[in-house]
Design an enzyme around this catalytic site. Structure first.
Site, PDB file in Angstrom:
ATOM      1  N   LYS A  64       0.838  -1.199   0.000  1.00 59.14           N
ATOM      2  CA  LYS A  64       0.000   0.000   0.000  1.00 59.14           C
ATOM      3  C   LYS A  64       0.874   1.250   0.000  1.00 59.14           C
ATOM      4  CE  LYS A  64      -3.917  -1.949   2.552  1.00 59.14           C
ATOM      5  NZ  LYS A  64      -4.898  -1.831   1.459  1.00 59.14           N
ATOM      6  N   ARG A  87     -10.310 -11.629   1.551  1.00 56.35           N
ATOM      7  CA  ARG A  87     -11.148 -12.675   0.958  1.00 56.35           C
ATOM      8  C   ARG A  87     -10.503 -14.059   1.090  1.00 56.35           C
ATOM      9  NH1 ARG A  87     -11.111  -9.483  -4.610  1.00 56.35           N
ATOM     10  NH2 ARG A  87     -10.936  -7.796  -3.095  1.00 56.35           N
TER      11      ARG A  87
HETATM   12  N1  BES Z   1      -8.076  -3.804   4.082  1.00 54.93           N
HETATM   13  C1  BES Z   1      -8.190  -3.420   2.737  1.00 54.93           C
HETATM   14  C2  BES Z   1      -9.475  -2.638   2.435  1.00 54.93           C
HETATM   15  C3  BES Z   1      -9.645  -1.301   3.117  1.00 54.93           C
HETATM   16  C4  BES Z   1      -9.240  -0.142   2.498  1.00 54.93           C
HETATM   17  C5  BES Z   1     -10.281  -1.215   4.333  1.00 54.93           C
HETATM   18  C6  BES Z   1      -9.425   1.081   3.111  1.00 54.93           C
HETATM   19  C7  BES Z   1     -10.470   0.000   4.967  1.00 54.93           C
HETATM   20  C8  BES Z   1     -10.046   1.160   4.346  1.00 54.93           C
HETATM   21  C9  BES Z   1      -8.161  -4.636   1.821  1.00 54.93           C
HETATM   22  O1  BES Z   1      -7.443  -5.720   2.259  1.00 54.93           O
HETATM   23  C10 BES Z   1      -7.564  -4.211   0.543  1.00 54.93           C
HETATM   24  O2  BES Z   1      -6.413  -3.895   0.529  1.00 54.93           O
HETATM   25  N2  BES Z   1      -8.356  -4.203  -0.512  1.00 54.93           N
HETATM   26  C11 BES Z   1      -7.940  -3.827  -1.791  1.00 54.93           C
HETATM   27  C12 BES Z   1      -8.496  -4.829  -2.751  1.00 54.93           C
HETATM   28  C13 BES Z   1      -7.962  -4.721  -4.111  1.00 54.93           C
HETATM   29  C14 BES Z   1      -6.526  -5.141  -4.165  1.00 54.93           C
HETATM   30  C15 BES Z   1      -8.814  -5.607  -5.004  1.00 54.93           C
HETATM   31  C16 BES Z   1      -8.495  -2.431  -2.101  1.00 54.93           C
HETATM   32  O3  BES Z   1      -9.667  -2.192  -1.820  1.00 54.93           O
HETATM   33  O4  BES Z   1      -7.743  -1.608  -2.595  1.00 54.93           O
HETATM   34 ZN    ZN Z   2      -5.388  -5.630   1.741  1.00 52.72          ZN
END
Ligand code: BES
Ligand code: ZN
Ligand code: ZN
Length: 509
Positions: A272, A346
């Site tokens: 991230k 997931r």
């Molecule tokens: N934990 C994150 C989602 C999230 C983002 C929760 C912001 C709370 C605030 C999740 O694991 C994630 O990183 N999701 C990705 C998915 C993508 C790679 C398909 C996302 O939403 O960017």
């Molecule tokens: Zn994630």
């Protein structure tokens, strides 16, 4: 925390007078005179959640008088009451006072909301807004009002017993929501799988539900490789927590709750950005909510059966981390091509769901997860998203939402979305580079549901908020606890009826 009950003070230090814009004070007394004066000077604004304060003399002592605006009496509803009293709760936080009286007599008679609902909503507003997470601030300046007594005055001859029981239920649930918020707000160096387990054990002792904890060796024996792959990069050991509550011994059925418990999500090798990593301590919001729900139903001894499963681990980088491109065999037997290691929620949920279906034999499933940034971008911080494969089951959630007023919007479940997760080299892939990321996340989970009635709730925007709201403080919120508690309370109520048509969601096949 507040000690709230129905009653009266004669020499209260603070007197709250909630008022509709369109109601005139009944009696000609010191308060109505004050009102007339403030009105005349164009100071009295009684639109929703407005606070106008002054001082009066009452029984030879000075009393701080607060008019609390509730807006027009024709527009009032439970949520309006929560919001107004939420604002009041925040205002009261810094006032030095032991005795606070809320005189409800001017607003009880209205056409829109009955007394019970009004008192429940105002208690929720007061309690949920009073939360603080300040334990790490070493020097706290100012006054801390820890345990003020609040008496709600309804007139002289009101039977208080049932109302006081309702207040107690709301206060207890709010205290559990404080615990959920604490767990979410704790930083990642404090809240990780082992310390999360410690909190669950404390709560299970306090409220009385069973807990079993599976360690990594047990998890390996179950072939939960999707879950374990996510955890590989961390030196903190993964844990699978199982909670069981049997309130209805006459039934074999049990509802399954699954909560995402990533105690820190750095994104792994699909790393991230610095900014989006800051609040990723809150990626266990679903797990914390599930623990809160178990506490609420056990405390209130609901006549229903619930089994909950929480996969707990970190998603971080090391030379052991799982990598984009890996193919993993999940507990279900399905192989998963991992395209993006930041789509880790997931993966851990897939194995937890297979576990809860095959080992715990639950009849219905609700999973609660901070799964996608997309839900936050789409719906903001006040509304969560959901997906279901069973409209009749979903109706139960809608009924519960009518009580809690938490907002959850249902996404479509068309087959077209499922096709987006087809992999060329495995049974399914965990990520599709399309525009419908919120829905494909749900589609991935559905692939492991084995046709059980299921609702997925994505609480990424609502579980941890950056802007405080009327009755929610910044940070962890405990979103979903009140709604799922109400759903289970309805289930345990013999008089609760919903229409069973026996059909799956045919519209969206
Ligand atoms: N934990 C994150 C989602 C999230 C983002 C929760 C912001 C709370 C605030 C999740 O694991 C994630 O990183 N999701 C990705 C998915 C993508 C790679 C398909 C996302 O939403 O960017
Ligand atoms: Zn994630
Ligand atoms: Zn995550």
């Amino acid at each position: 925390m507040y000690n709230i009950s129905i009653g009266n003070f004669h020499n209260e230090e603070v007197l709250i007078v909630p008022m509709f814009e369109d109601t005139i004070a009944k009696e000609d007394n010191v308060i109505s005179k004050k009102m007339d004066f403030l009105k005349e000077k164009n100071i009295l604004n009684l639109s929703q959640d407005k606070i106008i304060s002054s001082v009066i003399e009452k029984n030879d002592h000075l009393c701080y008088l607060i008019f609390l605006g509730l807006g027009n009496s024709e527009n009032i509803d439970k949520e309006g009451i929560r919001k107004s009293f939420g604002k009041l709760g925040k205002y009261l936080k810094n006032i030095k006072s032991e005795s606070i009286k809320i005189d409800l007599t001017s607003v009880i008679d209205n056409n829109k909301i009955d007394l019970n609902n009004m008192i429940k909503a105002l208690t929720e507003g007061l309690m949920l807004s009073a939360y603080k997470f300040d334990k790490y601030i070493t020097e706290n300046y100012g006054y801390k009002n820890e345990n003020p007594h609040i008496k709600i005055y309804l007139g002289e001859d009101v039977d208080n017993k049932d109302i006081n029981n309702n207040i107690k239920e709301i206060v207890n649930i709010s205290n559990i929501i404080y615990k959920v918020r604490d767990m979410i707000n704790e930083p990642p160096n404090v809240m990780y799988p082992q310390t999360f387990e410690n909190e669950v054990l404390k709560l299970s002792n306090l409220y009385n539900f069973d807990v079993e904890v599976l360690e990594e060796d047990d998890i390996k024996l179950l072939n939960m490789n999707a879950f374990l792959s996510v955890s590989k990069g961390s030196d903190k050991k993964a844990k699978l927590i199982i909670m069981r509550y049997r309130g209805d011994k006459s039934s074999e059925e049990s509802l399954g709750l699954v909560g995402k418990g990533i105690t820190y999500d750095a994104g792994g090798y699909s790393i991230k950005s610095s900014n989006s990593m800051v609040n990723m301590k809150a990626d266990m919001g679903g797990a914390a909510s599930v623990v809160g729900i178990m506490s609420c139903i056990a405390l209130n001894k609901l006549k229903t059966n619930v089994t909950a499963v929480i996969p707990l681990c970190e998603n971080v980088i090391s030379n052991n981390s799982y990598k984009p491109g890996e193919i993993i065999k999940s507990m279900s037997g399905k192989t998963i091509e991992v395209i993006n290691v930041d789509a880790e929620g997931r993966l851990i949920l897939a194995d937890a769901i297979t576990y809860i279906i095959r080992k715990e034999k639950v009849s219905q499933i609700i999973d609660i997860a901070t799964l996608t940034n997309a839900v936050k971008v789409t719906f903001g911080e006040k509304v969560a998203a959901s997906i279901t494969n069973d409209v009749d089951f979903y109706r139960e959630l809608e009924d519960a939402m009518k009580i809690s007023d938490e907002k959850i919007w249902r996404m479509p479940n068309y087959k077209e979305y499922r096709d987006l997760l087809k992999s060329d080299i495995a049974d399914i892939k965990n990520y599709s580079d399309t525009n419908s990321k919120l829905i494909t996340a749900g589609m991935f989970i559905q692939a492991f549901i084995e046709d059980k009635p299921w609702i997925h709730i994505d609480i990424s925007g609502t579980s941890f908020i950056e802007d405080s709201m009327e009755y929610c403080t910044k940070g962890g919120t405990g979103f979903s606890v009140r709604t799922i508690y109400e759903l289970l309370k309805n289930k345990s109520d013999e008089n609760y009826e919903y229409i069973i048509k026996g059909g799956k969601d045919n519209e969206q096949k």
